[in-house]
Design a protein around this motif. Structure first.
Motif, short mmCIF file in Angstrom:
data_model
loop_
_atom_site.label_atom_id
_atom_site.label_comp_id
_atom_site.label_asym_id
_atom_site.label_seq_id
_atom_site.Cartn_x
_atom_site.Cartn_y
_atom_site.Cartn_z
N LEU A 88 0.85 -1.15 0.02
CA LEU A 88 0.01 0.07 -0.17
C LEU A 88 1.03 1.30 -0.02
CD1 LEU A 88 -2.84 1.41 0.22
CD2 LEU A 88 -2.88 1.05 2.68
N CYS A 89 2.03 1.27 0.64
CA CYS A 89 2.79 2.42 0.77
C CYS A 89 3.55 2.60 -0.61
CB CYS A 89 4.00 2.19 1.96
SG CYS A 89 4.97 3.75 2.25
N GLY A 90 3.88 1.54 -1.21
CA GLY A 90 4.69 1.63 -2.35
C GLY A 90 3.60 2.19 -3.47
N LYS A 91 2.34 1.75 -3.34
CA LYS A 91 1.48 2.32 -4.40
C LYS A 91 1.20 3.94 -4.38
CE LYS A 91 -0.87 0.72 -7.00
NZ LYS A 91 -0.67 0.37 -8.59
N ARG A 92 1.10 3.95 -2.73
CA ARG A 92 0.91 5.61 -2.71
C ARG A 92 2.37 6.32 -3.06
NH1 ARG A 92 -2.08 5.25 3.47
NH2 ARG A 92 -4.38 4.66 2.70
N ALA A 93 3.33 5.63 -2.95
CA ALA A 93 4.52 6.60 -3.38
C ALA A 93 4.75 6.53 -4.86
CB ALA A 93 5.87 5.73 -2.87
N LEU A 94 4.41 5.72 -5.36
CA LEU A 94 4.22 5.98 -6.90
C LEU A 94 3.14 7.01 -7.49
CD1 LEU A 94 4.37 2.28 -8.15
CD2 LEU A 94 6.18 3.89 -8.39
N ALA A 95 1.96 7.03 -6.72
CA ALA A 95 0.99 8.18 -6.83
C ALA A 95 1.61 9.51 -6.60
CB ALA A 95 -0.13 7.81 -6.09
N ALA A 96 2.52 9.60 -5.56
CA ALA A 96 3.00 10.88 -5.22
C ALA A 96 4.41 11.24 -6.04
CB ALA A 96 3.57 10.70 -3.82
N GLY A 97 4.46 10.49 -7.07
CA GLY A 97 5.77 10.47 -8.12
C GLY A 97 7.12 10.28 -7.62
N ILE A 98 7.11 9.19 -6.34
CA ILE A 98 8.41 8.63 -5.92
C ILE A 98 8.40 7.40 -6.49
CG2 ILE A 98 9.62 8.33 -3.68
CD1 ILE A 98 7.67 10.07 -2.30
N ASP A 99 9.70 7.06 -7.12
CA ASP A 99 9.84 5.75 -7.71
C ASP A 99 11.08 4.99 -7.17
OD1 ASP A 99 11.68 7.40 -8.90
OD2 ASP A 99 10.86 7.01 -11.04
N TYR A 100 11.67 5.70 -6.42
CA TYR A 100 13.00 5.13 -5.84
C TYR A 100 13.31 5.27 -4.32
CZ TYR A 100 18.02 3.88 -5.58
OH TYR A 100 19.13 3.17 -5.08
N ALA A 101 13.78 4.44 -3.68
CA ALA A 101 13.89 4.68 -2.05
C ALA A 101 14.98 3.71 -1.64
CB ALA A 101 12.50 4.68 -1.34
N ILE A 102 15.63 3.96 -0.42
CA ILE A 102 16.36 3.04 0.03
C ILE A 102 16.01 2.79 1.43
CG2 ILE A 102 18.63 3.96 -1.06
CD1 ILE A 102 19.03 5.65 1.23
N LEU A 103 16.11 1.29 1.68
CA LEU A 103 15.58 0.85 2.93
C LEU A 103 16.27 1.39 4.43
CD1 LEU A 103 13.38 -1.32 4.25
CD2 LEU A 103 15.09 -3.11 3.97
N ASP A 104 15.30 1.58 5.09
CA ASP A 104 15.73 2.09 6.62
C ASP A 104 15.00 1.23 7.60
OD1 ASP A 104 16.34 3.14 8.97
OD2 ASP A 104 15.84 5.01 8.29
N ILE A 105 16.06 0.17 8.16
CA ILE A 105 15.11 -0.66 9.14
C ILE A 105 15.11 -0.34 10.65
CG2 ILE A 105 15.33 -2.50 7.30
CD1 ILE A 105 17.50 -3.75 9.06
N GLY A 106 15.89 0.98 10.91
CA GLY A 106 16.10 1.50 12.29
C GLY A 106 17.11 0.39 13.15
N LEU A 107 16.57 0.03 14.32
CA LEU A 107 17.55 -0.62 15.13
C LEU A 107 17.13 -2.20 15.04
CD1 LEU A 107 17.46 1.55 18.45
CD2 LEU A 107 19.18 1.41 16.66
N ARG A 108 16.34 -2.66 14.03
CA ARG A 108 16.14 -4.13 13.63
C ARG A 108 17.12 -4.97 13.21
NH1 ARG A 108 10.86 -6.72 14.85
NH2 ARG A 108 9.55 -5.07 15.72
N SER A 109 17.40 -5.93 13.46
CA SER A 109 18.44 -6.94 12.61
C SER A 109 17.99 -7.51 11.38
CB SER A 109 18.63 -8.01 13.61
OG SER A 109 19.05 -7.63 14.89
#
Length: 364
Positions: A88-109
């Motif tokens: 769902l977030c990916g579809k909303r990103a494309l609708a907002a004109g965002i097609d590239y991102a890098i992953l941020d997992i915070g403190l998770r392993s």
């Protein structure tokens, strides 16, 4: 707390165990939007975030509880729910004109097959480009929830009623989770759209320069809004951003094809009894930001009584006559276009009996 002349007190969020500043500064140096995934016991939160010296800016987001609006009845905290939240977030990103991102997992392993990478797979499957290796994704069977269905089938009725009480309250049998997951998934391959609707026409509605300030200077992109349709009941709206106009138009066209919808048409005006699909069957409203648009049935021959942006979308949808009312800052092309498109979406969401639809000239 340690003492001494060389001791430096760590930042508050580092002391609280909330932020790894070493990892964060590396992510910021890429100068790309971040796909931020955070997992709680009950749901996932997936966001597209840009860095700003004054504080991070959230461009778009999705949380697990929003899945219920799309018909998902399962647990939003398991791998299936996390995958759909990322999608769902990916579809909303494309609708907002965002097609590239890098992953941020915070403190998770970074554990192979974990929920973090289920969200990543959802965003990638939605069409968002995120650097990754496919080996880290959970298996497709787990994403569909087949392991949950198999476990539920191994339990007797009393145990199942106790362990899956929330599922049963929502009217979902645990064994039906894979089917509920597959329900309503959209077509994600543009080649399928082109094969099913080969006569799509494209119309560039707006080309605009957008700027944002970054620590390295001013970033300038072109934002393009495109509508596609076959003038016979199918229309889509999308936008794309790029450093050049050509790539921005191609991204917008692809995004519009992902968002294509079937428009319910008919003959809903009381003064027209032709029975043809030339107008909207009933009054609908669409709203985006400050712009609100009402579309109302009109008799044959009136034409499209709406602004140029609305005319373009309605023509591509195959609507020839309509009355309209608009409110707000309609000079903002992106908001006006989205308001008209949302009004057309509403046509298919309104429930009516087959007898009433037939009277209004609707054939589906």
């Amino acid at each position: 707390m340690a003492h001494g002349s060389n001791y430096k007190v760590a930042f508050r969020r580092r002391r609280e165990g909330k932020t790894d500043y070493g990892a964060r500064i590396k992510l910021i140096d890429y100068e790309k939007p971040r796909l931020v995934v955070r997992i709680s016991n009950n749901q996932a939160t997936v966001q597209i975030v840009d860095y700003s010296p004054e504080g991070d800016i959230t461009r778009t987001s999705a949380v697990g509880k929003q899945l219920a609006d799309y018909g998902y009845l399962g647990n939003t905290g398991n791998i299936t729910g996390v995958y759909l939240t990322g999608y769902l977030c990916g579809k909303r990103a494309l609708a907002a004109g965002i097609d590239y991102a890098i992953l941020d997992i915070g403190l998770r392993s970074p554990i192979k097959g974990s929920k973090i990478f289920a969200a990543l797979k959802g965003a990638v499957d939605a069409g968002l480009e995120v650097p990754h290796g496919d080996f880290i994704f959970p298996e497709d069977e787990r994403i569909r929830g087949e392991h949950i269905a198999n476990y539920a089938e191994s339990l007797d009725d009393d145990e199942k009623a106790k362990k899956f009480s929330k599922y049963l309250e929502r009217g979902l049998e645990p064994a039906d989770l894979p089917a509920n997951f597959e329900k309503g998934l959209p077509i994600m391959e543009l080649e399928i759209v082109d094969a099913l609707i080969p006569d799509l026409e494209e119309e560039v509605m707006d080309v605009n320069l957008v700027q944002r300030m970054h620590k390295s200077g001013r970033k300038v992109n072109f934002r393009v809004i495109v509508a596609v349709g076959n003038k016979d009941g199918y229309v889509g709206l999308g936008q794309g951003k790029a450093k050049e106009v050509g790539p921005a138009i191609r991204k917008a066209v692809d995004n519009a094809k992902y968002n294509i919808i079937k428009v319910r048409r008919g003959c809903g005006d009381w003064g027209c009894v032709c029975g043809r699909e030339h107008t909207v069957p009933f009054k609908v409203q669409g709203k985006t930001s400050s712009v609100s648009v009402n579309l109302m049935p009109a008799p044959a021959g009136v034409g499209l009584v709406i602004g140029d942006v609305g005319k373009t979308i309605l023509k591509l949808a195959g609507i020839h006559d309509v009355w309209s009312q608009s409110f707000g800052q309609t000079q903002t092309t992106v908001n006006f276009a989205n308001a008209v498109f949302n009004a057309l979406k509403t046509l298919s969401e309104v429930k009516a009996t087959q007898e009433d639809l037939k009277k209004m000239g609707v054939n589906y």
